[in-house]
Scaffold this motif. Structure first.
Motif, short mmCIF file in Angstrom:
data_model
loop_
_atom_site.label_atom_id
_atom_site.label_comp_id
_atom_site.label_asym_id
_atom_site.label_seq_id
_atom_site.Cartn_x
_atom_site.Cartn_y
_atom_site.Cartn_z
N GLN A 28 -17.13 -7.74 23.51
CA GLN A 28 -18.03 -7.77 24.67
C GLN A 28 -19.12 -6.72 24.58
OE1 GLN A 28 -15.51 -7.39 28.11
NE2 GLN A 28 -14.55 -9.36 27.77
N LYS A 29 -19.00 -5.79 23.64
CA LYS A 29 -20.01 -4.73 23.51
C LYS A 29 -21.31 -5.33 22.98
CE LYS A 29 -16.63 -1.15 22.76
NZ LYS A 29 -16.88 0.19 23.23
N ARG A 30 -22.43 -4.78 23.43
CA ARG A 30 -23.74 -5.31 23.04
C ARG A 30 -24.03 -5.15 21.55
NH1 ARG A 30 -28.38 -2.96 26.44
NH2 ARG A 30 -27.64 -1.18 25.26
N ASN A 31 -23.45 -4.14 20.93
CA ASN A 31 -23.75 -3.86 19.52
C ASN A 31 -22.70 -4.42 18.56
OD1 ASN A 31 -21.80 -2.02 20.39
ND2 ASN A 31 -22.43 -0.49 18.90
N VAL A 32 -21.85 -5.32 19.04
CA VAL A 32 -20.78 -5.87 18.21
C VAL A 32 -20.85 -7.40 18.24
CG1 VAL A 32 -18.27 -6.11 17.95
CG2 VAL A 32 -19.24 -3.91 18.64
N THR A 96 -19.88 -19.13 15.86
CA THR A 96 -20.77 -18.17 16.49
C THR A 96 -19.93 -17.11 17.21
OG1 THR A 96 -20.89 -19.32 18.61
CG2 THR A 96 -22.50 -19.99 16.91
N PRO A 97 -20.52 -15.96 17.55
CA PRO A 97 -19.77 -14.96 18.30
C PRO A 97 -19.19 -15.52 19.60
CG PRO A 97 -21.71 -13.94 17.38
CD PRO A 97 -21.83 -15.43 17.11
N ARG A 98 -19.95 -16.34 20.33
CA ARG A 98 -19.44 -16.92 21.58
C ARG A 98 -18.27 -17.87 21.31
NH1 ARG A 98 -23.81 -18.78 25.35
NH2 ARG A 98 -23.44 -16.75 26.22
N GLU A 99 -18.40 -18.71 20.28
CA GLU A 99 -17.30 -19.62 19.92
C GLU A 99 -16.07 -18.83 19.50
OE1 GLU A 99 -19.84 -23.43 18.15
OE2 GLU A 99 -19.42 -21.71 16.86
N THR A 100 -16.29 -17.74 18.79
CA THR A 100 -15.19 -16.90 18.33
C THR A 100 -14.44 -16.29 19.52
OG1 THR A 100 -16.28 -16.40 16.23
CG2 THR A 100 -14.60 -14.83 16.98
N GLY A 102 -14.24 -17.49 22.50
CA GLY A 102 -13.51 -18.59 23.12
C GLY A 102 -12.24 -18.93 22.36
N PHE A 103 -12.33 -18.90 21.04
CA PHE A 103 -11.16 -19.17 20.20
C PHE A 103 -10.08 -18.11 20.42
CE2 PHE A 103 -8.61 -19.09 16.40
CZ PHE A 103 -8.43 -20.44 16.10
N ILE A 104 -10.49 -16.84 20.47
CA ILE A 104 -9.54 -15.75 20.68
C ILE A 104 -8.91 -15.86 22.07
CG2 ILE A 104 -9.30 -13.24 20.92
CD1 ILE A 104 -11.48 -13.01 18.71
N GLU A 105 -9.69 -16.19 23.07
CA GLU A 105 -9.16 -16.38 24.43
C GLU A 105 -8.13 -17.50 24.45
OE1 GLU A 105 -12.70 -17.04 26.71
OE2 GLU A 105 -13.07 -14.88 26.95
N LYS A 106 -8.42 -18.58 23.74
CA LYS A 106 -7.48 -19.71 23.66
C LYS A 106 -6.17 -19.28 23.01
CE LYS A 106 -7.09 -24.32 21.63
NZ LYS A 106 -6.53 -24.28 20.30
N LEU A 107 -6.26 -18.54 21.89
CA LEU A 107 -5.05 -18.06 21.24
C LEU A 107 -4.24 -17.17 22.17
CD1 LEU A 107 -6.18 -17.08 17.60
CD2 LEU A 107 -4.74 -19.00 18.29
#
Length: 111
Positions: A28-32, A96-100, A102-107
């Protein structure tokens, strides 16, 4: 990172849960930007193993590689240019970072 590292419950499910939660916080950090390479990709430009492209002030690039307990620092311009190009290809093949995220949240929800 490759999807398989998020599927291994090393240390147990509570450790995996903590790791996934930490990835979400850091992501969630802006620089990551965290990107995941899904297992269903038949081929990807990162199959030869991990590497790090380092860009110094002034634009000079270095490539750091580590495998089987051995490390190597490459400074040859052509090698570093190819590695930087490969890095760009890997990023384009990954989620993409957003898709990633979402994938982590799903896991995390499945634990």
């Amino acid at each position: 990172m490759e999807e398989s590292v998020l599927l291994r419950p090393l240390g147990g499910k509570s450790v995996l849960r903590g790791q996934l939660e930490q990835l979400l916080l850091v992501g969630q950090k802006r620089n990551v930007e965290i990107q995941l390479m899904p297992l269903d990709r038949e081929d990807n430009a990162g199959m030869d193993g991990p590497f790090t492209v380092i860009t110094r002030k002034g634009g000079q690039q270095l490539v750091y590689m580590e495998v089987q307990g051995r490390s190597s620092l490459r400074t040859d311009r052509e090698e570093t240019r190819l590695a930087a190009t490969r890095y760009g290809i890997i990023r384009s093949q990954a989620l993409t970072p957003r898709e990633t995220m979402g994938f982590i949240e799903k896991l995390l929800g499945e634990l």
